[in-house]
Write an enzyme that holds these catalytic residues in place. Structure first.
Site, PDB file in Angstrom:
ATOM      1  N   GLY A  99     -18.642 -39.646  -9.955  1.00 42.21           N
ATOM      2  CA  GLY A  99     -17.576 -40.576 -10.308  1.00 42.21           C
ATOM      3  C   GLY A  99     -16.679 -40.052 -11.408  1.00 42.21           C
ATOM      4  CB  ALA A 159     -22.328 -43.515 -10.637  1.00 40.39           C
ATOM      5  CD  GLU A 205     -15.685 -40.326  -6.297  1.00 41.45           C
ATOM      6  OE1 GLU A 205     -15.354 -40.658  -5.149  1.00 41.45           O
ATOM      7  OE2 GLU A 205     -16.681 -40.811  -6.900  1.00 41.45           O
TER       8      GLU A 205
END
Length: 257
Positions: free
Chosen positions: A107, A62, A110
């Site tokens: 992220g 992120a 993920e």
């Protein structure tokens, strides 16, 4: 026209290109585009397999500076976008393959976890380092990682935020295979083509059944998103974000509040 995400069709395989070089850092606009991409692929009956591809780096996670400028309410709203993108990708009916070169952190890791399979380049690095910012993974990491590596290993990786190289990722089940970086995309496309040429309905049924047994639950994902948003109101997050932007990762001093 999307700015950060592009779908390339190769017969029945869709390659989802992440286009925010050099590290494909996930800003909110890119996340919104990923959500739209997931929705479009779910509707496309001619796409039978999907490859997620970032090029030299999959995604380093992120945009911390963007997060640092948000209020808790804004982060909560952003969490809705993250959920739409990552839950949408994880729920695709097609077989999905994340082809991971370079960094897949936070992220980005993920995002790779939303795929059915992860093929790694030999210089790939995985990790969920959110704890070093006073946060937790907020886009499914706490829910999807344990199903791959077990709860104990997932806790160790999330509690420490340490990086995992390609060979360890393969050994613990985070990666399905490792290839030389220059061969990775071809290997991923070859695998995707084999699935695209296979019994699509049976593969879809197998995916649905396995995900029902081992996948992230709605309740778990909702709890993770709520806890993730809450942590943006803590002093530790502000210390972590300031330290990250000024000194780099892993140097923050936390106070537990």
């Amino acid at each position: 026209m999307a700015e950060f995400v592009e779908i390339e069709r190769r017969d029945a395989v869709a390659v989802v290109h992440l286009r925010r070089p050099p590290l494909n850092v996930l800003c909110r606009a890119m996340v919104v585009e990923l959500a739209a991409t997931a929705a479009a692929l779910a509707r496309d009956g001619e796409v039978r397999a999907v490859v997620l591809w970032g090029g030299r780096h999959f995604s380093a996670g992120a945009d911390v500076e963007e997060f640092a400028a948000m209020t808790v309410a804004e982060v909560h709203a952003y969490g809705t976008d993250l959920d739409a993108a990552f839950r949408g990708l994880a729920g695709l009916p097609q077989v999905t393959i994340a082809a991971v070169n370079g960094y897949a952190l936070g992220g980005g890791c993920e995002l790779a976890l939303t795929a059915d399979l992860r093929l790694a380049g030999d210089r790939a690095t995985f990790g969920l380092p959110e704890i070093q910012l006073g946060l937790i993974p907020g886009a499914g990491g706490t829910q999807r990682l344990p199903g791959l590596v077990g709860a104990g290993r997932a806790k160790e990786l999330i509690f420490t935020g340490r990086h995992v190289k390609a060979d360890e990722a393969l050994a613990i089940g985070l990666a399905n295979a490792v290839f030389p970086a220059g061969e990775l995309l071809d290997q991923a496309l070859g695998a995707a083509t084999r699935y695209a040429d296979g019994p699509t309905i049976a593969l879809r049924a197998a995916k649905q059944a396995i995900d029902a047994a081992t996948g992230a639950t709605t309740a778990g994902l909702d709890l993770e998103r709520s806890l993730f948003s809450m942590l943006f109101g803590t002093e530790d997050w502000h210390r972590g974000a300031t330290s990250f932007t000024q000194q780099g990762p892993g140097k923050a001093t936390f106070v537990g509040r």
